[in-house]
Design a protein around this motif. Structure first.
Motif, PDB file in Angstrom:
ATOM      1  N   ILE A  46     -24.375  -4.205   8.032  1.00 51.17           N
ATOM      2  CA  ILE A  46     -23.227  -3.556   7.406  1.00 51.17           C
ATOM      3  C   ILE A  46     -23.636  -2.967   6.059  1.00 51.17           C
ATOM      4  CG2 ILE A  46     -20.907  -3.893   6.474  1.00 51.17           C
ATOM      5  CD1 ILE A  46     -20.625  -6.264   8.433  1.00 51.17           C
ATOM      6  N   SER A  47     -23.261  -1.730   5.836  1.00 55.40           N
ATOM      7  CA  SER A  47     -23.471  -1.086   4.543  1.00 55.40           C
ATOM      8  C   SER A  47     -22.212  -1.293   3.707  1.00 55.40           C
ATOM      9  CB  SER A  47     -23.736   0.406   4.733  1.00 55.40           C
ATOM     10  OG  SER A  47     -23.637   1.067   3.497  1.00 55.40           O
ATOM     11  N   GLY A  48     -22.355  -2.014   2.615  1.00 56.67           N
ATOM     12  CA  GLY A  48     -21.207  -2.289   1.755  1.00 56.67           C
ATOM     13  C   GLY A  48     -20.619  -1.024   1.147  1.00 56.67           C
ATOM     14  N   LYS A  49     -21.476  -0.100   0.706  1.00 51.65           N
ATOM     15  CA  LYS A  49     -20.998   1.150   0.099  1.00 51.65           C
ATOM     16  C   LYS A  49     -20.251   2.013   1.107  1.00 51.65           C
ATOM     17  CE  LYS A  49     -24.615   1.381  -3.402  1.00 51.65           C
ATOM     18  NZ  LYS A  49     -25.767   2.143  -3.896  1.00 51.65           N
ATOM     19  N   MET A  50     -20.787   2.129   2.312  1.00 47.20           N
ATOM     20  CA  MET A  50     -20.137   2.952   3.333  1.00 47.20           C
ATOM     21  C   MET A  50     -18.828   2.313   3.786  1.00 47.20           C
ATOM     22  SD  MET A  50     -20.462   5.743   4.618  1.00 47.20           S
ATOM     23  CE  MET A  50     -20.231   6.834   5.970  1.00 47.20           C
ATOM     24  N   THR A  51     -18.807   1.004   3.894  1.00 45.02           N
ATOM     25  CA  THR A  51     -17.584   0.307   4.278  1.00 45.02           C
ATOM     26  C   THR A  51     -16.491   0.537   3.240  1.00 45.02           C
ATOM     27  OG1 THR A  51     -18.830  -1.362   5.487  1.00 45.02           O
ATOM     28  CG2 THR A  51     -16.609  -1.960   4.807  1.00 45.02           C
ATOM     29  N   LEU A  52     -16.843   0.431   1.969  1.00 43.10           N
ATOM     30  CA  LEU A  52     -15.878   0.698   0.900  1.00 43.10           C
ATOM     31  C   LEU A  52     -15.392   2.139   0.957  1.00 43.10           C
ATOM     32  CD1 LEU A  52     -14.377  -0.164  -1.672  1.00 43.10           C
ATOM     33  CD2 LEU A  52     -16.416   0.527  -2.954  1.00 43.10           C
ATOM     34  N   ALA A  53     -16.305   3.084   1.144  1.00 41.43           N
ATOM     35  CA  ALA A  53     -15.930   4.501   1.210  1.00 41.43           C
ATOM     36  C   ALA A  53     -14.982   4.770   2.374  1.00 41.43           C
ATOM     37  CB  ALA A  53     -17.179   5.364   1.333  1.00 41.43           C
ATOM     38  N   LEU A  54     -15.271   4.209   3.539  1.00 39.44           N
ATOM     39  CA  LEU A  54     -14.421   4.435   4.709  1.00 39.44           C
ATOM     40  C   LEU A  54     -13.060   3.756   4.557  1.00 39.44           C
ATOM     41  CD1 LEU A  54     -17.048   4.189   7.558  1.00 39.44           C
ATOM     42  CD2 LEU A  54     -15.668   6.181   6.974  1.00 39.44           C
ATOM     43  N   ALA A  55     -13.026   2.604   3.927  1.00 41.75           N
ATOM     44  CA  ALA A  55     -11.738   1.932   3.698  1.00 41.75           C
ATOM     45  C   ALA A  55     -10.869   2.761   2.752  1.00 41.75           C
ATOM     46  CB  ALA A  55     -11.960   0.536   3.133  1.00 41.75           C
ATOM     47  N   LEU A  56     -11.448   3.242   1.652  1.00 43.88           N
ATOM     48  CA  LEU A  56     -10.686   4.068   0.709  1.00 43.88           C
ATOM     49  C   LEU A  56     -10.248   5.387   1.349  1.00 43.88           C
ATOM     50  CD1 LEU A  56     -12.710   3.449  -2.559  1.00 43.88           C
ATOM     51  CD2 LEU A  56     -10.492   2.473  -1.913  1.00 43.88           C
ATOM     52  N   TYR A  57     -11.127   5.979   2.127  1.00 45.79           N
ATOM     53  CA  TYR A  57     -10.817   7.218   2.856  1.00 45.79           C
ATOM     54  C   TYR A  57      -9.608   7.015   3.765  1.00 45.79           C
ATOM     55  CZ  TYR A  57     -11.473  10.096   7.095  1.00 45.79           C
ATOM     56  OH  TYR A  57     -11.288  10.881   8.200  1.00 45.79           O
ATOM     57  N   SER A  58      -9.597   5.930   4.507  1.00 47.54           N
ATOM     58  CA  SER A  58      -8.497   5.674   5.435  1.00 47.54           C
ATOM     59  C   SER A  58      -7.193   5.371   4.707  1.00 47.54           C
ATOM     60  CB  SER A  58      -8.845   4.534   6.385  1.00 47.54           C
ATOM     61  OG  SER A  58      -9.714   5.008   7.373  1.00 47.54           O
ATOM     62  N   ILE A  59      -7.274   4.650   3.610  1.00 45.76           N
ATOM     63  CA  ILE A  59      -6.060   4.347   2.842  1.00 45.76           C
ATOM     64  C   ILE A  59      -5.457   5.635   2.285  1.00 45.76           C
ATOM     65  CG2 ILE A  59      -5.242   3.217   0.737  1.00 45.76           C
ATOM     66  CD1 ILE A  59      -7.313   0.948   1.437  1.00 45.76           C
ATOM     67  N   MET A  60      -6.305   6.539   1.787  1.00 44.96           N
ATOM     68  CA  MET A  60      -5.796   7.814   1.271  1.00 44.96           C
ATOM     69  C   MET A  60      -5.172   8.656   2.382  1.00 44.96           C
ATOM     70  SD  MET A  60      -8.604   8.861  -1.670  1.00 44.96           S
ATOM     71  CE  MET A  60      -9.135  10.198  -0.696  1.00 44.96           C
ATOM     72  N   PHE A  61      -5.806   8.692   3.546  1.00 38.35           N
ATOM     73  CA  PHE A  61      -5.270   9.498   4.633  1.00 38.35           C
ATOM     74  C   PHE A  61      -4.031   8.874   5.273  1.00 38.35           C
ATOM     75  CE2 PHE A  61      -8.759  12.332   4.257  1.00 38.35           C
ATOM     76  CZ  PHE A  61      -8.288  13.516   4.817  1.00 38.35           C
ATOM     77  N   MET A  62      -3.850   7.568   5.142  1.00 37.57           N
ATOM     78  CA  MET A  62      -2.596   6.965   5.602  1.00 37.57           C
ATOM     79  C   MET A  62      -1.439   7.546   4.794  1.00 37.57           C
ATOM     80  SD  MET A  62      -3.674   2.975   6.292  1.00 37.57           S
ATOM     81  CE  MET A  62      -2.264   2.386   5.458  1.00 37.57           C
ATOM     82  N   ARG A  63      -1.629   7.656   3.487  1.00 36.98           N
ATOM     83  CA  ARG A  63      -0.593   8.239   2.623  1.00 36.98           C
ATOM     84  C   ARG A  63      -0.379   9.708   2.974  1.00 36.98           C
ATOM     85  NH1 ARG A  63       0.612  10.984  -1.881  1.00 36.98           N
ATOM     86  NH2 ARG A  63       2.189  10.163  -3.264  1.00 36.98           N
ATOM     87  N   PHE A  64      -1.471  10.445   3.184  1.00 38.47           N
ATOM     88  CA  PHE A  64      -1.371  11.856   3.550  1.00 38.47           C
ATOM     89  C   PHE A  64      -0.573  12.025   4.834  1.00 38.47           C
ATOM     90  CE2 PHE A  64      -3.017  15.288   6.211  1.00 38.47           C
ATOM     91  CZ  PHE A  64      -2.721  16.385   5.424  1.00 38.47           C
ATOM     92  N   ALA A  65      -0.835  11.176   5.832  1.00 43.97           N
ATOM     93  CA  ALA A  65      -0.157  11.279   7.127  1.00 43.97           C
ATOM     94  C   ALA A  65       1.347  11.098   6.993  1.00 43.97           C
ATOM     95  CB  ALA A  65      -0.728  10.246   8.094  1.00 43.97           C
ATOM     96  N   LEU A  66       1.772  10.322   5.998  1.00 41.51           N
ATOM     97  CA  LEU A  66       3.209  10.129   5.787  1.00 41.51           C
ATOM     98  C   LEU A  66       3.832  11.256   4.965  1.00 41.51           C
ATOM     99  CD1 LEU A  66       3.317   6.298   5.102  1.00 41.51           C
ATOM    100  CD2 LEU A  66       3.907   7.507   7.214  1.00 41.51           C
ATOM    101  N   LYS A  67       3.033  11.909   4.124  1.00 41.41           N
ATOM    102  CA  LYS A  67       3.555  12.953   3.241  1.00 41.41           C
ATOM    103  C   LYS A  67       3.584  14.332   3.889  1.00 41.41           C
ATOM    104  CE  LYS A  67       4.484  10.451  -0.306  1.00 41.41           C
ATOM    105  NZ  LYS A  67       5.843  10.309  -0.788  1.00 41.41           N
ATOM    106  N   VAL A  68       2.673  14.597   4.835  1.00 39.10           N
ATOM    107  CA  VAL A  68       2.637  15.895   5.483  1.00 39.10           C
ATOM    108  C   VAL A  68       3.905  16.076   6.312  1.00 39.10           C
ATOM    109  CG1 VAL A  68       1.386  15.159   7.555  1.00 39.10           C
ATOM    110  CG2 VAL A  68       1.123  17.471   6.734  1.00 39.10           C
ATOM    111  N   GLN A  69       4.384  17.319   6.408  1.00 40.02           N
ATOM    112  CA  GLN A  69       5.589  17.590   7.193  1.00 40.02           C
ATOM    113  C   GLN A  69       5.224  18.405   8.419  1.00 40.02           C
ATOM    114  OE1 GLN A  69       8.644  16.343   6.759  1.00 40.02           O
ATOM    115  NE2 GLN A  69       7.807  15.154   5.062  1.00 40.02           N
ATOM    116  N   PRO A  70       5.589  18.017   9.593  1.00 40.81           N
ATOM    117  CA  PRO A  70       6.229  16.753   9.930  1.00 40.81           C
ATOM    118  C   PRO A  70       5.236  15.594   9.816  1.00 40.81           C
ATOM    119  CG  PRO A  70       5.718  17.944  11.933  1.00 40.81           C
ATOM    120  CD  PRO A  70       5.339  18.837  10.781  1.00 40.81           C
ATOM    121  N   ARG A  71       5.768  14.413   9.636  1.00 44.72           N
ATOM    122  CA  ARG A  71       4.901  13.231   9.516  1.00 44.72           C
ATOM    123  C   ARG A  71       3.996  13.120  10.728  1.00 44.72           C
ATOM    124  NH1 ARG A  71       8.953   8.493   7.424  1.00 44.72           N
ATOM    125  NH2 ARG A  71       9.041   9.213   5.280  1.00 44.72           N
TER     126      ARG A  71
END
Length: 117
Positions: A46-71
């Motif tokens: 496991i790459s700790g840096k890549m895991t952190l990057a992918l987790a942050l990426y997914s958290i940001m896109f979860m918010r994007f998915a709710l804000k884009v219209q239509p959801r």
């Protein structure tokens, strides 16, 4: 006769299935599928840096998915699963490299006579 149906799906549904609103998340599911399959592999890879990057990426896109219209709930679900998988991998990384190693080091350290009492 009235209007004839040209198929089972309405024009709106066909339009949805031909859009990036649908196909983007569908292909994006490869990321959480890979992360879930990696949970069965040894944690030393496991790459700790890549895991952190992918987790942050997914958290940001979860918010994007709710804000884009239509959801875009398909995109939200994809990134929710990926963030859970990445956080699982992060725990496995920390456990292997820091928590378990410390426990193994404690077991290997000789105990003095004063500490045994």
């Amino acid at each position: 006769m009235g209007k004839q149906s040209k198929g089972l799906l309405s024009k709106q549904t066909r339009s949805y299935f031909m859009s990036t609103h649908f196909w983007g998340p569908v292909f994006n599911w490869m990321i959480p599928i890979a992360a879930i399959s990696d949970t069965q592999k040894h944690p030393r890879i496991i790459s700790g840096k890549m895991t952190l990057a992918l987790a942050l990426y997914s958290i940001m896109f979860m918010r994007f998915a709710l804000k884009v219209q239509p959801r875009n709930m398909l995109l939200f679900a994809c990134h929710f699963v990926n963030s859970c998988a990445q956080l699982t991998q992060a725990y496995r990384f920390l456990d292997y490299h820091y928590i378990s190693q410390q426990e193994h080091n404690d077991e290997d350290t000789p105990v003095s006579q004063d500490e045994k009492k």
